[in-house]
Design a protein around this motif. Structure first.
Motif, short mmCIF file in Angstrom:
data_model
loop_
_atom_site.label_atom_id
_atom_site.label_comp_id
_atom_site.label_asym_id
_atom_site.label_seq_id
_atom_site.Cartn_x
_atom_site.Cartn_y
_atom_site.Cartn_z
N ARG A 182 3.78 18.11 -0.02
CA ARG A 182 3.74 19.58 -0.12
C ARG A 182 5.14 20.17 -0.22
NH1 ARG A 182 -0.62 18.15 -0.79
NH2 ARG A 182 -2.57 18.69 0.26
N SER A 183 6.11 19.51 0.40
CA SER A 183 7.47 20.06 0.47
C SER A 183 8.47 18.97 0.14
CB SER A 183 7.74 20.63 1.86
OG SER A 183 9.06 21.07 2.00
N SER A 195 0.72 19.51 -6.14
CA SER A 195 0.57 19.79 -4.71
C SER A 195 1.85 20.31 -4.06
CB SER A 195 0.11 18.53 -3.96
OG SER A 195 1.11 17.51 -4.05
N VAL A 196 3.00 20.16 -4.72
CA VAL A 196 4.27 20.57 -4.13
C VAL A 196 4.44 22.08 -4.28
CG1 VAL A 196 6.79 20.37 -4.24
CG2 VAL A 196 5.35 18.34 -4.54
N HIS A 197 4.57 22.76 -3.12
CA HIS A 197 4.73 24.22 -3.11
C HIS A 197 6.13 24.66 -2.66
CE1 HIS A 197 0.49 24.61 -3.90
NE2 HIS A 197 0.17 23.95 -2.81
N LYS A 198 6.88 23.73 -2.03
CA LYS A 198 8.21 24.08 -1.54
C LYS A 198 9.22 23.08 -2.09
CE LYS A 198 6.39 25.84 2.86
NZ LYS A 198 6.46 25.74 4.34
N GLU A 242 3.68 14.66 3.81
CA GLU A 242 3.62 16.01 3.27
C GLU A 242 5.00 16.63 3.08
OE1 GLU A 242 1.14 18.42 5.71
OE2 GLU A 242 -0.62 17.11 5.55
N ASP A 243 5.95 16.22 3.91
CA ASP A 243 7.28 16.82 3.91
C ASP A 243 8.32 15.71 3.73
OD1 ASP A 243 9.63 18.17 4.36
OD2 ASP A 243 8.93 19.24 6.12
N SER A 250 -0.08 13.45 -0.91
CA SER A 250 -0.20 14.62 -0.02
C SER A 250 1.07 15.46 0.02
CB SER A 250 -0.53 14.15 1.40
OG SER A 250 -1.72 13.40 1.44
#
Length: 962
Positions: free
Chosen positions: A504-505, A527-530, A482-483, A502
């Protein structure tokens, strides 16, 4: 030994309770309770307490006076203060009155049986049987107390039980020392071999010159069990002397460490032959043995076939043990062994049943190790779950893909993957090591690869970090990431990253080729928000192109940390209207546009904005007169704004539309003026920080509050919610109009970089008294300030005071501090003030905690560094956790001895678990500062419902200390 007897029977009762568990492993008992006798008894004089039940049941004519008398002695000794305090301090779970009540009940039954000369009472045999079964368990508890008493006599300490009334400092001291005292005690007791019933002995040090510390002392201790470390074996010269330890008779021993001195000496191998353990041994370590050959019982004729863990370190044997014949081996550790050149399934008499249980292997400092070879039995390592390989400079092959497997392997074997169940992989210093694409299976969930003290690959749980890693990545096995942090990876493309379902960042540094290369139109990261871009050269269309790949960003960081040649000035256009957080720093060529709506107005969802060290960001806006434009550079949705080291910020008018601000920081904006300041922006403001650290620039804070003070009518609602204020002008704030305005809400006040203030006037001290809600007050880097306000003792709500680098303050206030003050932080003070602080610390009650060391403050401020360190350590070790949490709970238990309570926030366990004694509190380090109410701080409480965690206000105050 009446006290010991009481402790033993007390422990016997305690151990019968199903919910009670010992707080730590204890040393075993002596034979004190085995030597009881009485003139009226018919039991043999040498009979022990745990034999009481069987003679009574066997001989119905026995005189029941002996056990009755024995219990009477116990009941009387339960009133002994040492036993009572000991039971309480160990938090064994029962009060002494209940124990005495139950024992007196048993005593009554025995007395009746004695008078009637029969044993017809059906409860009596059962009670005696319970005593018989539980007395053995009581021995550990008894002798832990015994050894503490002995050590107290040796060292003049009070470790057997905390001194009642010594406060939390004493409790914490006891908690820190109790465990290592348990380990060290027997090393200070000569002739330990006389304690022939000893069952636990953590360490034994062979001492050459001292009588009573010979290896032969272990010979009679046939009951030893659990773990045993034997140090200083270089003091054993012959096999005959080694034989006298009689290790082969210790059937209850499960873990054995045989340790020679760090400086290797030529040692006769026959000494090690004489240290043969019992076949029941499960874990063996041999460290720094200097002999040329290993022991026969391990290297030729294996006598410990049930061994599960083997640790060999610092040896130079010509022949190593046949590891393949240790059928139950689960863990193998090889450290600092120069003779190993190859390791693999063909090493050491392998059969089809070899290595089937092996789960963990560690190779550390093996300079000649070249490869982990394959062969017909390469599939035998299928259960291996953890590999650690550190400082093996010549190792070239470790994880062999199936295509490299031996040509003699069958087709089925060649198509299988080596180490299919591997979960943890740690590789340090691998100049020649070739690795397959990682993680090579989906089972591999924790990876650390380090080169030259730098982590180049780290993978754990849902995080992935790659930093100049030149190996390949198996992206299809990283779908749970995720990161991700990626640095200097030119061979990685956005197409590769799209396999991370998955994600996200994303944190990217020095990978512009990845972001600018041609990719398929379908490459979109919904899916990437950051997104964090570091050292990324921004051009006119570069951010627009990025928005096509990352359309759903809510947080965006743009940071330039390197010096670049003069670049053409470029308009900053941020294309993500969905952003709630935006940070930009170090971009000296970017500026916000005035036209087309202006600035960042299109970011209608923006809540938090940080602009740092850019230089020209507001250059176009500063050329306009205040009020010339109806539009402003910032969207009205902003709630938090931080602008620092921005000389182009020249007018407060640029902020006039920000009526929702709750936090505002204007730091080192040297050209900023109060022109256009509108008090309406303070209506919702809770935190305000405004200062310049340079004496050559005016104080914007002084101008701001001076203007507010001059207002005939201050607009309603201005500054009415302000809770935290940090400025560079003491005189501007400590005036009656301002302090009256802030009286009801201001809880934290900090003065930093006031380079002019020397002393407080009477008017200023009176104004300070108006701040009736003030809880935290700080003075930092005020070089001319010569004294503290004399009226501090009247600030009845003050909890925390900080004095940082104010060298001219030479004395504490004459009237002292208010009774409410709990924390006093001082750093960089003069010698005179330090002396006064020492006297104050010696004389003050425990209610005032004086933190006079910079190191302590850094612990409080170490939030991010501690978290990063901990996460990296977890990736390296393959597990989380440590001792801090258990230590914290131990302190809480021990505090009950004096009736005090410890309240604490949830502990973030660390591998070290170090405690620092600070008056009546303990700080654990590393100390991760969490969300409000989750700071790891212990303090005294006055009731069950009280809490001792640092409040969010106090935590932010500590974090804000420069």
């Amino acid at each position: 030994m009446e006290c010991s007897l009481a402790a033993a029977l007390t422990a016997a009762y305690i151990h019968s309770q199903p919910l009670i568990s010992k707080p730590w492993p204890f040393l075993p008992c002596t034979s004190d309770i085995r030597n009881l006798s009485h003139s009226k008894t018919h039991i043999a004089p040498a009979s022990s307490l745990h034999h009481l039940g069987r003679p009574v049941l066997r001989k119905l004519t026995i005189d029941r006076g002996s056990p009755n008398w024995l219990l009477g002695k116990v009941v009387r000794q339960l009133s002994d203060g040492l036993v009572t305090a000991y039971v309480d301090s160990a938090e064994l779970g029962l009060n002494m009155e209940q124990i005495k009540s139950d024992l007196m009940f048993t005593q009554g039954l025995l007395h009746e049986a004695h008078l009637r000369r029969d044993v017809s009472n059906p409860g009596l045999p059962g009670l005696l049987e319970i005593l018989s079964k539980k007395a053995d368990e009581a021995e550990d508890t008894l002798d832990e107390l015994h050894y503490f008493i002995i050590q107290d006599q040796i060292d003049g300490t009070h470790e057997a039980t905390p001194v009642v009334g010594s406060g939390i400092r004493g409790q914490a001291l006891h908690g820190r020392h109790v465990l290592h005292r348990t380990i060290e005690l027997c090393s200070n007791i000569p002739g330990i071999g006389k304690m022939k019933y000893l069952q636990r002995l953590k360490e034994y040090h062979v001492k050459k010159e001292d009588i009573g510390f010979e290896l032969s002392e272990l010979g009679n201790l046939t009951e030893l069990g659990g773990k045993l470390k034997i140090f200083n074996l270089e003091n054993v010269a012959t096999r005959e002397e080694a034989n006298q330890a009689k290790l082969w008779l210790k059937r209850n021993l499960r873990t054995l460490k045989l340790i020679w001195g760090a400086v290797q000496q030529t040692t006769g191998s026959d000494v090690l032959d004489g240290l043969q353990p019992h076949s029941n041994l499960r874990a063996l370590s041999i460290i720094n043995h200097g002999g040329p050959t290993g022991p026969g019982w391990l290297c030729t004729d294996i006598r410990i076939n049930g061994l599960k863990c083997l640790h060999l370190e610092g040896i130079s044997w010509g022949t190593l043990p046949p590891f393949g014949q240790l059928m139950h081996l689960e863990e193998l550790t090889l450290i600092n062994i120069a003779v190993i050149r190859q390791f693999g399934p063909d090493f050491g008499g392998v059969t089809k049943n070899s290595f089937l249980h092996l789960k963990k292997i560690e190779f550390v400092r093996l300079p000649e190790l070249v490869e982990w070879v394959g062969g017909d039995h390469c599939h035998l390592f299928s259960k291996l779950s953890s590999i650690r390989c550190e400082d093996c400079p010549n190792l070239s092959m470790l994880l062999l893909p199936s295509s490299v497997c031996s040509m003699s392997c069958t087709q089925d074997i060649k198509n299988t993957t080596w180490f299919p169940n591997l979960c943890y992989l740690i590789i340090w210093k691998r100049p020649r090591l070739s690795l397959p694409p990682l993680p090579h299976t989906s089972m591999l969930t924790c990876v650390t690869v380090r080169e030259d003290d730098t982590d180049v690959l780290g993978f754990g749980k849902n995080e992935l970090m790659v930093n100049s890693y030149r190996g390949a990545l198996a992206f299809h096995n990283l779908n749970k990431v995720e990161d991700m942090t990626i640095v200097d990876m030119p061979l990685v493309s956005l197409t590769d990253l799209q396999k991370l379902n998955s994600l996200r960042s994303l944190d990217v540094k020095q990978c512009e080729s990845m972001l600018f290369s041609e990719v398929d139109e379908g490459v979109i990261f919904h899916s990437v928000h950051k997104l964090n871009l570091r050292d990324f050269h921004v051009t006119g269309k570069s951010l627009t192109n990025l928005s096509n790949y990352f359309p759903a960003l809510t947080e965006f960081r743009l940071n330039m940390s390197i010096e670049v040649e003069e670049e053409e000035e470029t308009v900053l256009r941020v294309p993500w209207s969905s952003l709630s957080y935006f940070q930009i720093s170090g971009y000296v060529n970017l500026f916000l546009p005035v036209e087309d709506g202006g600035g960042l107005q299109d970011l209608s969802s923006l809540q938090k904005l940080e602009i740092k060290s850019c230089g020209k960001m507001f250059a176009r806006w500063s050329a306009l007169e205040a009020g010339a434009l109806s539009s402003k550079p910032f969207p009205a949705s902003l709630r938090e704004l931080e602008i620092s080291k921005e000389p182009s910020m020249q007018s407060m008018d640029l902020l006039s539309n920000l009526t929702s601000l709750t936090r505002l920081e204007l730091i080192e904006c040297v050209n900023l003026t109060v022109d256009g300041f509108d008090p309406i922006i303070t209506h919702n403001l809770k935190e305000l920080e405004v200062y310049n650290s340079n004496n050559h620039h005016p104080s914007i804070a002084a101008d701001l509050f001076s203007e507010v003070a001059r207002m005939e009518v201050i607009p309603a609602g201005s500054f009415q919610q302000l809770e935290e204020l940090s400025v560079d002008s003491i005189s501007a704030v400590l005036v009656a109009p301002i302090c009256n305005l802030l009286a009801c809400t201001l809880r934290q006040l900090g003065f930093s970089y006031d380079l002019r203030m020397e002393s407080f006037t009477e008017t200023q001290q009176e104004a300070l008294q108006l701040l009736t809600s003030l809880q935290c007050l700080g003075f930092s880097r005020c070089p001319r300030l010569q004294s503290l306000p004399e009226g501090l003792h009247r600030l009845s709500s003050l909890h925390m005071l900080q004095i940082n680098k104010c060298p001219e303050i030479r004395a504490l206030p004459k009237e002292g501090f208010p009774a409410s003050l709990i924390h006093l932080f001082t750093t960089g003070t003069c010698v005179d003030l330090k002396d006064q602080l020492k006297k104050l610390e010696a004389s003050t009650p425990d209610d005032l905690l004086i933190h006079a060391r910079r190191k302590t403050l850094q612990h409080w401020k170490g939030e991010q560094a501690s978290k990063r360190w901990q996460q990296r350590h977890q990736r390296q070790q393959g597990f989380a956790g440590g001792s801090a949490e258990s230590d914290m709970h131990s302190l809480a238990r021990e505090s009950r001895t004096t009736g005090e309570g410890l309240a604490f926030g949830p502990a973030m366990a660390t591998p070290v678990g170090v405690t620092f004694l600070l008056g009546r509190c303990c700080v654990f380090y590393p100390l991760p500062m969490g969300s409000p109410g989750e700071n790891h701080f212990l303090s005294k409480t006055s009731g069950c419902g009280a809490t001792g965690v640092v409040s969010s206000l106090e935590a932010s105050f500590i974090r804000s200390i420069p």
